[in-house]
Write a protein that holds these residues in place. Structure first.
Motif, short mmCIF file in Angstrom:
data_model
loop_
_atom_site.label_atom_id
_atom_site.label_comp_id
_atom_site.label_asym_id
_atom_site.label_seq_id
_atom_site.Cartn_x
_atom_site.Cartn_y
_atom_site.Cartn_z
N THR A 45 45.08 20.94 5.60
CA THR A 45 44.81 19.51 5.41
C THR A 45 46.08 18.73 5.71
N VAL A 46 45.98 17.78 6.64
CA VAL A 46 47.12 16.96 7.04
C VAL A 46 46.85 15.52 6.59
N PRO A 47 47.80 14.88 5.88
CA PRO A 47 47.55 13.53 5.33
C PRO A 47 47.65 12.41 6.37
N THR A 48 47.01 12.62 7.48
CA THR A 48 46.88 11.57 8.51
C THR A 48 45.83 12.03 9.50
N THR A 68 37.42 27.94 15.27
CA THR A 68 38.37 26.98 14.74
C THR A 68 37.73 25.60 14.82
N THR A 69 37.69 24.86 13.72
CA THR A 69 37.07 23.53 13.72
C THR A 69 38.10 22.49 13.33
N PHE A 70 37.93 21.28 13.88
CA PHE A 70 38.82 20.15 13.60
C PHE A 70 37.98 18.96 13.15
N ASN A 71 38.35 18.34 12.03
CA ASN A 71 37.61 17.19 11.50
C ASN A 71 38.59 16.11 11.08
N ARG A 72 38.21 14.86 11.35
CA ARG A 72 39.00 13.72 10.90
C ARG A 72 38.16 12.93 9.89
N GLU A 73 38.66 12.88 8.67
CA GLU A 73 37.96 12.14 7.61
C GLU A 73 38.48 10.71 7.61
N ARG A 74 37.67 9.79 8.10
CA ARG A 74 38.14 8.41 8.23
C ARG A 74 38.35 7.73 6.88
N LYS A 75 37.44 7.99 5.96
CA LYS A 75 37.57 7.32 4.66
C LYS A 75 38.83 7.73 3.93
N GLU A 76 39.15 9.02 3.98
CA GLU A 76 40.32 9.51 3.24
C GLU A 76 41.58 9.53 4.10
N ASP A 77 41.43 9.22 5.38
CA ASP A 77 42.57 9.20 6.30
C ASP A 77 43.30 10.55 6.32
N ILE A 78 42.54 11.62 6.54
CA ILE A 78 43.11 12.97 6.61
C ILE A 78 42.54 13.72 7.80
N PHE A 79 43.27 14.76 8.22
CA PHE A 79 42.84 15.64 9.30
C PHE A 79 42.68 17.04 8.71
N LEU A 249 43.88 43.06 21.14
CA LEU A 249 42.71 42.18 21.04
C LEU A 249 43.07 40.80 21.59
N THR A 250 42.27 40.31 22.50
CA THR A 250 42.40 38.94 22.97
C THR A 250 41.01 38.30 22.97
N TYR A 251 40.88 37.07 23.49
CA TYR A 251 39.62 36.36 23.32
C TYR A 251 39.17 35.64 24.58
N GLN A 252 37.86 35.64 24.79
CA GLN A 252 37.24 34.65 25.66
C GLN A 252 37.00 33.41 24.79
N THR A 253 37.18 32.24 25.35
CA THR A 253 37.11 31.03 24.52
C THR A 253 36.17 29.99 25.10
N LEU A 254 35.61 29.23 24.20
CA LEU A 254 34.79 28.07 24.55
C LEU A 254 35.31 26.90 23.74
N ARG A 255 35.88 25.92 24.42
CA ARG A 255 36.52 24.78 23.76
C ARG A 255 35.65 23.53 23.86
N THR A 256 35.50 22.88 22.72
CA THR A 256 34.86 21.56 22.69
C THR A 256 35.83 20.59 22.03
N LYS A 257 35.39 19.36 21.84
CA LYS A 257 36.28 18.34 21.28
C LYS A 257 36.71 18.70 19.86
N ASN A 258 35.83 19.27 19.07
CA ASN A 258 36.13 19.50 17.66
C ASN A 258 36.13 20.97 17.26
N SER A 259 36.12 21.89 18.25
CA SER A 259 36.09 23.31 17.85
C SER A 259 36.54 24.20 19.00
#
Length: 460
Positions: A45-48, A68-79, A249-259
């Protein structure tokens, strides 16, 4: 002047604000007691919400990264960033302390232990099915190699050479990777690399993974050294180090905006076969029992001037590249001194890309007679010098000065002692009656002299 002061204050306030924000970064672990097929999660959790870039989460040995998921909480202003991990087998695993970079600033966090109990593997393919079709995943671009290297291509019998096995990953490598069954793989590599006709001196222990940087073919790599050993061939011929494998071990990856979704991809790297030619030593009476290589001898003594029978500690330190098990000191004694061997010490350390051995010979030196004693006349070590390709002898350079007198001369220059009189005394037996008669006559004479003295005193 005022403008500079205001600028410094503003910079200080910015730094203080950033430092305070850094203190608010939080790491949270999910349940650390799970079963096979269950997910372990790390949440950051990052405070911005203004996070432009974030480094990958740490690897956990014998775990594979999943979504791996990424979310920005606008109300709490956290990442919020969340990383899922799937264990490959049951056991107790250690996540060591790790770092994560956010917007170019690196933060360190404490690790933890994770316990995985046996269970059904139910998580397989769940994320992959949700993520999309197989062809949408990008293949791994892991830039790495597995190297087995020998420090020498040609040696003499009993001359040491260093064999090392390393996994190299390019510094600018774009793909994530992880180690699996590391101890088991290293054990298998060791079995492949150890030849039967060599004396072996281990430099690293199995499972001891050391990391450094190395330049190879004009490219910088992170080097993970899996194993390092010093081998001393026991006879002439050719030593063949076979090819062996290392799997990561390595990975094939599928990247989107939030994951980021991952599929496991195992890659096996193969080393090249190596031949080391071993030449016989030149003829010599001790050619099968002397150390071979390079060596220097240092002498440590605490005094140079002694009294007769005064003990002295002598320490002879042999350093270089040689087999310490067959490097032996020759001792020569004379009636003028005695030498008592004490405990020997053997050490080894990495020096540059090679190995340096140290063997310390400890002795107690006891002079019996006065005079000058050259330690070179007492100690010597014969070895085959691979630089000059000749047999050489190492000796200490010090001379000991012994003061005092010979014990035999000291006794003969004085009056005869008890032990000298023994040889001159008669060993014939006598009757005890003759001794009693002598005592009676002696007493009568003493009594007569005493009576005579008294009478003379009275007459006066």
């Amino acid at each position: 002047m005022v403008e500079k002061l205001l600028l410094c204050i503003c910079c200080s306030l910015v730094f203080l604000t950033y430092s305070l924000s850094a203190q608010d970064l939080k790491i949270k672990f999910s349940d650390r007691s799970i079963r096979e097929g269950e997910i372990f999660t790390i949440t950051l959790t990052v405070p911005t919400k203004k996070v432009k870039e974030i480094s990958p989460f740490p690897e956990i040995e014998d775990f594979s990264k999943k979504r791996t998921t990424f979310n920005r909480e606008r109300k709490e202003d956290i990442f919020i960033a969340e990383q899922e991990y799937l264990p490959s087998k049951p056991g107790v695993f250690t996540l060591p302390s790790f770092t994560i970079s956010v917007n170019g600033q690196t933060y360190r966090f404490n690790g933890t232990k994770i316990t995985v109990a046996p269970g059904k593997k139910s998580h397989e393919q769940k994320n992959e099915d949700k993520a999309g079709k197989k062809e949408e995943f990008s293949p791994s671009e892991l830039d790495a190699m597995f190297l087995v290297e020998s420090s020498e291509k040609s040696v003499f019998a009993n001359e040491g050479f260093v064999l090392s096995a390393s996994f190299l990953v390019a510094k600018d490598n774009p793909s994530e990777y992880n180690f699996v069954d590391l101890n088991k793989q290293v054990t298998s590599i060791i079995q492949d690399l150890k030849p039967a006709d060599c004396w072996i001196e281990e430099i690293t222990s199995p499972g001891e993974l050391k990391k450094d940087s190395v330049k190879f073919h004009n490219k910088i790599y992170n080097r993970f050294r899996l194993y390092k050993v010093c081998l001393f061939p026991l006879g002439a011929g050719t030593i063949t180090i076979p090819s062996t494998n290392f799997k990561v071990l390595t990975y094939q990856t599928l990247r989107t905006k939030n994951s980021i979704d991952r599929r496991d991809e195992f890659k096996t790297f193969k080393s090249n076969e190596i031949d080391v030619h071993v030449s016989p030593l030149p003829d010599h009476p001790l050619q099968d029992s002397v150390a071979v290589g390079t060596a220097e001898l240092q002498t440590n003594i605490w005094k140079k001037v002694l009294e007769v029978n005064e003990p002295l500690k002598v320490s002879l330190k042999l350093t270089g590249m040689f087999n310490p098990s067959i490097a032996e000191m020759n001792i020569k004694e004379t009636p003028d001194f005695e030498i008592y061997p004490e405990k020997e010490e053997v050490k080894k350390e990495e020096k540059g890309g090679g190995v340096q051995f140290t063997k310390v010979f400890n002795y107690e030196f006891l002079p019996k007679n006065p005079g000058n004693v050259k330690l070179a006349d007492c100690f010597s070590l014969i070895y085959f010098n691979t630089l000059s390709k000749t047999y050489d002898t190492l000796t200490p350079k010090f001379t000991i000065y012994v003061k005092g007198e010979r014990k035999s001369e000291y006794i003969s220059s004085h009056e005869e002692g008890f032990y000298q009189l023994i040889d001159k005394s008669s060993n014939k037996l006598r009757q005890g009656e003759r001794d009693d008669l002598t005592k009676i006559l002696t007493n009568i004479i003493i009594l007569f002299m005493l009576v005579t003295t008294i009478i003379l005193i009275i007459k006066r």
